[in-house]
Design a protein around this motif. Structure first.
Motif, PDB file in Angstrom:
ATOM      1  N   UNK A 130      15.269 -11.725  20.088  1.00 60.91           N
ATOM      2  CA  UNK A 130      15.640 -10.332  20.374  1.00 60.91           C
ATOM      3  C   UNK A 130      16.344 -10.192  21.721  1.00 60.91           C
ATOM      4  N   UNK A 131      15.991 -11.033  22.693  1.00 60.11           N
ATOM      5  CA  UNK A 131      16.684 -10.996  23.989  1.00 60.11           C
ATOM      6  C   UNK A 131      18.157 -11.344  23.818  1.00 60.11           C
ATOM      7  N   UNK A 132      18.450 -12.229  22.878  1.00 57.12           N
ATOM      8  CA  UNK A 132      19.838 -12.636  22.643  1.00 57.12           C
ATOM      9  C   UNK A 132      20.709 -11.468  22.190  1.00 57.12           C
ATOM     10  N   UNK A 163      13.889  -2.463  20.911  1.00 56.50           N
ATOM     11  CA  UNK A 163      14.127  -3.902  21.077  1.00 56.50           C
ATOM     12  C   UNK A 163      14.075  -4.273  22.550  1.00 56.50           C
ATOM     13  N   UNK A 164      14.752  -3.488  23.392  1.00 56.45           N
ATOM     14  CA  UNK A 164      14.755  -3.754  24.827  1.00 56.45           C
ATOM     15  C   UNK A 164      13.345  -3.632  25.404  1.00 56.45           C
ATOM     16  N   UNK A 165      12.599  -2.638  24.966  1.00 61.94           N
ATOM     17  CA  UNK A 165      11.222  -2.472  25.430  1.00 61.94           C
ATOM     18  C   UNK A 165      10.367  -3.666  25.007  1.00 61.94           C
ATOM     19  N   UNK A 166      10.510  -4.099  23.749  1.00 59.16           N
ATOM     20  CA  UNK A 166       9.759  -5.262  23.261  1.00 59.16           C
ATOM     21  C   UNK A 166      10.092  -6.499  24.090  1.00 59.16           C
ATOM     22  N   UNK A 170       7.273  -8.340  26.245  1.00 62.85           N
ATOM     23  CA  UNK A 170       6.911  -9.711  25.860  1.00 62.85           C
ATOM     24  C   UNK A 170       7.328 -10.715  26.926  1.00 62.85           C
ATOM     25  N   UNK A 171       8.354 -10.396  27.711  1.00 64.31           N
ATOM     26  CA  UNK A 171       8.705 -11.268  28.838  1.00 64.31           C
ATOM     27  C   UNK A 171       7.557 -11.378  29.827  1.00 64.31           C
ATOM     28  N   UNK A 172       6.884 -10.277  30.085  1.00 61.15           N
ATOM     29  CA  UNK A 172       5.731 -10.277  30.986  1.00 61.15           C
ATOM     30  C   UNK A 172       4.561 -11.038  30.344  1.00 61.15           C
ATOM     31  N   UNK A 173       4.347 -10.813  29.068  1.00 65.29           N
ATOM     32  CA  UNK A 173       3.262 -11.518  28.368  1.00 65.29           C
ATOM     33  C   UNK A 173       3.505 -13.020  28.387  1.00 65.29           C
ATOM     34  N   UNK A 174       4.729 -13.444  28.103  1.00 63.94           N
ATOM     35  CA  UNK A 174       5.070 -14.873  28.135  1.00 63.94           C
ATOM     36  C   UNK A 174       4.823 -15.436  29.534  1.00 63.94           C
ATOM     37  N   UNK A 175       5.214 -14.690  30.552  1.00 60.51           N
ATOM     38  CA  UNK A 175       4.976 -15.145  31.928  1.00 60.51           C
ATOM     39  C   UNK A 175       3.487 -15.395  32.173  1.00 60.51           C
TER      40      UNK A 175
END
Length: 183
Positions: A130-132, A163-166, A170-175
């Motif tokens: 989704x980031x892509x 999508x941007x919110x997700x 999720x970027x924070x969760x992955x971190x």
């Protein structure tokens, strides 16, 4: 005649092309950094703190996105515009910081096992995919707002926002999930 129509805005076609090019080039550049992390390596670069900075920038982006949504639902366009512009700025700073970090450091391997590993990779893969597409979505959403094509802006924003919110959340969760494995 509307003097603010897309055709009357100097360079509007140029901006649309730029949004399309950046929407394609940025995800490709990030992929190159992932698969060839030492191509742009600078000896002695101090980037250890950048993953935490990235998590903060992603968190701020998510909060600003939610505030922007809140304000537009209340028809407060000025505050919506301020929040979304700030979210764009935070997202842009994140992207620069992310590229700087990943140009210097190979990707960290997740060390968890079992169900948590499955959950991590599900979140990571959906985040990456989704980031892509987020870059192009954000740029076109911004373009339609700036050229006052509000019907198109609303139509694409209905996809861009969640999508941007997700991706931000999720970027924070992955971190937080990968941070114990940083060396």
């Amino acid at each position: 005649m509307n003097t603010n129509s897309p055709a009357s805005i100097p360079g509007s076609t140029k901006y649309k092309v730029l949004a399309a090019v950046l929407g394609a080039v940025i995800p490709i550049a990030v992929a190159v950094l992932y698969y060839f992390p030492n191509v742009f390596r600078i000896e002695g670069a101090q980037v250890k703190a950048l993953p935490a900075v990235n998590a903060v920038l992603n968190s701020l982006t998510a909060v600003l996105l939610m505030a922007g949504y809140y304000f537009i639902r209340r028809k407060d366009v000025a505050k919506h515009r301020a929040m979304m512009g700030s979210a764009f700025l935070m997202g842009s700073l994140f992207l620069v910081s992310y590229v700087a970090y990943h140009s210097q450091v190979p990707s960290t391997k997740f060390g968890g096992e079992g169900l948590i590993k499955t959950i991590y990779y599900f979140i990571l893969i959906t985040h990456i995919l989704l980031a892509a597409v987020t870059v192009a979505l954000v740029l076109f959403t911004l373009y339609f707002a700036l050229t006052e094509q509000f019907q198109k802006h609303r139509r694409i924003a209905r996809w861009t926002y969640p999508i941007w919110l997700y991706v931000s959340v999720t970027g924070v969760i992955v971190y937080f999930m990968i941070s114990p494995y940083y060396t």
